[in-house]
Design a protein around this motif. Structure first.
Motif, short mmCIF file in Angstrom:
data_model
loop_
_atom_site.label_atom_id
_atom_site.label_comp_id
_atom_site.label_asym_id
_atom_site.label_seq_id
_atom_site.Cartn_x
_atom_site.Cartn_y
_atom_site.Cartn_z
N ASN A 83 0.82 -1.21 0.00
CA ASN A 83 0.00 0.00 0.00
C ASN A 83 0.86 1.26 0.00
O ASN A 83 0.62 2.19 -0.77
CB ASN A 83 -0.95 0.00 1.20
CG ASN A 83 -2.00 -1.07 1.07
OD1 ASN A 83 -2.74 -1.12 0.09
ND2 ASN A 83 -2.06 -1.97 2.03
N ASN B 117 1.22 3.94 -3.14
CA ASN B 117 0.97 5.38 -2.95
C ASN B 117 2.19 6.21 -3.31
O ASN B 117 2.07 7.33 -3.79
CB ASN B 117 0.51 5.66 -1.52
CG ASN B 117 -0.88 5.15 -1.26
OD1 ASN B 117 -1.71 5.07 -2.17
ND2 ASN B 117 -1.16 4.76 -0.03
N LYS C 133 2.20 8.56 -7.41
CA LYS C 133 1.94 9.99 -7.31
C LYS C 133 1.99 10.63 -8.70
O LYS C 133 2.97 10.46 -9.43
CB LYS C 133 2.97 10.67 -6.41
CG LYS C 133 2.83 10.33 -4.95
CD LYS C 133 3.93 10.95 -4.12
CE LYS C 133 3.85 10.48 -2.70
NZ LYS C 133 5.03 10.81 -1.92
N LYS D 293 -3.78 6.13 -11.24
CA LYS D 293 -3.81 5.00 -10.31
C LYS D 293 -4.78 3.91 -10.76
O LYS D 293 -4.49 2.72 -10.59
CB LYS D 293 -4.17 5.47 -8.90
CG LYS D 293 -3.11 6.32 -8.26
CD LYS D 293 -3.50 6.75 -6.87
CE LYS D 293 -2.39 7.63 -6.31
NZ LYS D 293 -2.52 7.88 -4.90
#
Length: 191
Positions: free
Chosen positions: A106, A110, A114, A118
């Motif tokens: 996770n 993330n 960026k 996604k």
């Protein structure tokens, strides 16, 4: 970090050839470039695979329908890692392998996603945990190669995984050990 203090030993002579983003092919070229120096060391520690199993996430975000290969496909990883081991041995060194520290899928997702699409990355992955499973395949390959090549291996992965919150030992990017993670690795090597 003072390794003498961590290990409780005096007179440790360590030369660190690691580099950010190093893949097995870069590692092999470093070994070849420093062969003469490496001959002066009894043991040569190898920890490769984390960057090899990674992908070009921007390319995936832009083109999730295409086939995407990791930085080093596993068959090439196996061959090149084997060459690195043999290069060390042929020059009088004794390789010692470390398996891969685990990642936090996770946090890593993330981090690398960026500014990227996604949903396209997730479409390609199937689910976020595929990131962990994919890296685990490379970790298994490291373990199998150690057995096949009769190379001692230090299991740093289990040192992390025995903690309920192993991600406490990882940086915010979810892949690199933090200071406590490195202390854990060094203690595991020392043991």
């Amino acid at each position: 970090m003072n390794l003498e203090k961590v290990f409780g030993w005096e007179g440790i002579n360590i030369k660190n050839y690691s580099m950010f983003g190093c893949t097995v092919s870069k590692g092999l070229s470093v070994i070849k470039r420093h062969t003469t120096e490496l001959m002066g060391y009894k043991n040569v520690f190898l920890e490769l695979g984390g960057n090899d199993c990674d992908f070009d996430w921007k390319e995936i975000a832009d083109n999730p329908e295409k086939e995407h290969l990791p930085n080093t496909p596993i068959i090439d990883f196996r061959r090149l890692y084997g060459e690195a081991i043999e290069e060390i041995r042929c020059n009088g060194g004794s390789p010692i392998m470390l398996n891969l520290p685990p990642l936090d899928p996770n946090r890593y997702f993330n981090w690398f996603s960026k500014g990227l699409n996604k949903s396209n990355i997730l479409k390609w992955l199937g689910d976020i945990n595929m990131i962990y499973r994919w890296q685990e395949m490379y970790n298994v390959e490291v373990m199998l190669l150690a057995i096949k090549k009769d190379v001692p291996i230090i299991d740093i992965r289990s040192a992390f995984l025995k903690y309920n919150n192993y991600n406490d030992f990882l940086c915010s990017d979810g892949i690199h050990p933090n200071d406590e993670g490195y202390k854990l690795i060094y203690r595991t090597i020392g043991e």
